[in-house]
Scaffold this active site. Structure first.
Site, PDB file in Angstrom:
ATOM      1  N   GLY A  47      60.527 -76.134 -85.200  1.00  0.00           N
ATOM      2  CA  GLY A  47      60.670 -74.691 -85.338  1.00  0.00           C
ATOM      3  C   GLY A  47      61.878 -74.156 -84.602  1.00  0.00           C
ATOM      4  O   GLY A  47      62.745 -74.927 -84.178  1.00  0.00           O
ATOM      5  N   ASN A  48      61.942 -72.847 -84.480  1.00  0.00           N
ATOM      6  CA  ASN A  48      63.075 -72.217 -83.796  1.00  0.00           C
ATOM      7  C   ASN A  48      62.580 -71.011 -83.008  1.00  0.00           C
ATOM      8  O   ASN A  48      61.414 -70.649 -83.069  1.00  0.00           O
ATOM      9  CB  ASN A  48      64.162 -71.841 -84.803  1.00  0.00           C
ATOM     10  CG  ASN A  48      63.665 -70.832 -85.810  1.00  0.00           C
ATOM     11  OD1 ASN A  48      63.403 -69.679 -85.475  1.00  0.00           O
ATOM     12  ND2 ASN A  48      63.497 -71.260 -87.065  1.00  0.00           N
ATOM     13  N   ARG A  49      63.480 -70.385 -82.282  1.00  0.00           N
ATOM     14  CA  ARG A  49      63.108 -69.344 -81.314  1.00  0.00           C
ATOM     15  C   ARG A  49      63.058 -67.935 -81.894  1.00  0.00           C
ATOM     16  O   ARG A  49      62.916 -66.976 -81.150  1.00  0.00           O
ATOM     17  CB  ARG A  49      64.102 -69.338 -80.153  1.00  0.00           C
ATOM     18  CG  ARG A  49      64.028 -70.563 -79.289  1.00  0.00           C
ATOM     19  CD  ARG A  49      64.975 -70.384 -78.098  1.00  0.00           C
ATOM     20  NE  ARG A  49      64.976 -71.558 -77.248  1.00  0.00           N
ATOM     21  CZ  ARG A  49      64.036 -71.817 -76.339  1.00  0.00           C
ATOM     22  NH1 ARG A  49      63.020 -70.992 -76.175  1.00  0.00           N
ATOM     23  NH2 ARG A  49      64.127 -72.905 -75.600  1.00  0.00           N
ATOM     24  N   SER A  50      63.209 -67.784 -83.173  1.00  0.00           N
ATOM     25  CA  SER A  50      63.216 -66.419 -83.711  1.00  0.00           C
ATOM     26  C   SER A  50      61.855 -65.751 -83.516  1.00  0.00           C
ATOM     27  O   SER A  50      60.818 -66.303 -83.849  1.00  0.00           O
ATOM     28  CB  SER A  50      63.554 -66.460 -85.200  1.00  0.00           C
ATOM     29  OG  SER A  50      63.506 -65.163 -85.716  1.00  0.00           O
TER      30      SER A  50
ATOM     31  N   ALA B 144      64.916 -66.753 -89.715  1.00  0.00           N
ATOM     32  CA  ALA B 144      65.636 -67.967 -89.321  1.00  0.00           C
ATOM     33  C   ALA B 144      64.967 -69.141 -90.046  1.00  0.00           C
ATOM     34  O   ALA B 144      63.824 -69.489 -89.749  1.00  0.00           O
ATOM     35  CB  ALA B 144      65.569 -68.157 -87.812  1.00  0.00           C
TER      36      ALA B 144
END
Ligand code: C5P
Length: 224
Positions: free
Chosen positions: A29-32, A96
């Site tokens: 995943g990502n930090r958005s 994102a």
């Protein structure tokens, strides 16, 4: 009071960050956080738009009068966006999207095992924004986002101009990222880059104020 300049306009917005499953309990995943996309949805609804928000893993309250559709992976986000875009007058891709996903999704939890960790095999996800542009009707306004790093503002702008060209959207919201900027913060700043070459700086402001500035930029692009 906010203007009602988006009265009845059908707006489709993606927000949050996709999660690409490895097995039933793990993902890439990502930090958005989804905050900027949610702010765009909230402000559009306040200005009178009919808003559908496709939210990828955002843990935020549903804004008043916004229809929220929840998704997890890039594939799910893609399905919802492509299905709903033909009805929209404005499409905003603020989510994102993970560039890659694991080639295989294990049916059962992957075990530690006794040997060295296995290498992760990844495949590229489709570029949803590029697909939306390819399938657009001439009346649809398409807005993309870019989060770029650079040695200085000129560097960031350079990357942003290239991205605008490559993606073919009408408007690109460009944010400089890194060191407490943009992700997981309450503030945001950057530039609006238009397909016709106009460029506008977005001063550091609360994400709701940035959202208003983005809609101010979109409004003149709308078809009658
Ligand atoms: O290429 P990059 O990921 O920086 O582009 C960012 C823009 O493209 C964002 O608007 C994002 O929502 C969109 N995007 C997409 N599908 C992808 C990757 C990015 O729609 N696979």
């Amino acid at each position: 009071a906010l203007p009602r300049d988006l009265d009845g306009r059908r707006v489709l917005i993606s927000a949050g960050g996709t999660r690409e499953p490895l097995d039933p309990v793990r993902f890439l995943g990502n930090r958005s956080s989804g905050r900027q996309g949610y702010a765009l949805a909230r402000v559009a609804a306040q200005r009178g738009a009919e808003v559908t928000l496709v939210a990828a893993n955002a843990d935020l309250p549903t804004p008043a009068a916004v229809h929220v559709v929840r998704v997890g992976s890039a594939e799910e986000l893609r399905t919802e966006m492509l299905r709903r875009a033909p009805d929209a007058e404005v499409v905003v891709m603020s989510a994102a999207v993970a560039d890659f996903r694991p080639t295989l999704r294990a049916e059962h939890k992957i075990k530690k095992g006794a040997s060295d960790p296995a290498a992760l095999e990844l495949v590229r996800n489709p570029d949803i924004l590029a697909e939306l542009v390819a399938r657009r009707t001439p009346d649809t306004v398409i807005v993309g986002f870019a989060a770029e790093t650079g040695d200085d503002a000129g560097d960031v702008l350079h990357h942003g101009r290239h991205k605008l060209q490559r993606k073919g959207c009408d408007l690109l919201v460009l944010n400089e990222v890194g060191e407490g900027r943009a992700f997981e913060t309450e503030d945001n700043e950057g530039w609006l880059l238009y397909a016709d070459g106009r460029e506008q700086t977005l001063p550091r402001r609360a994400k709701s104020e940035l959202a208003s500035m983005v809609w101010d930029g979109v409004f003149p692009l709308l078809h009658a």
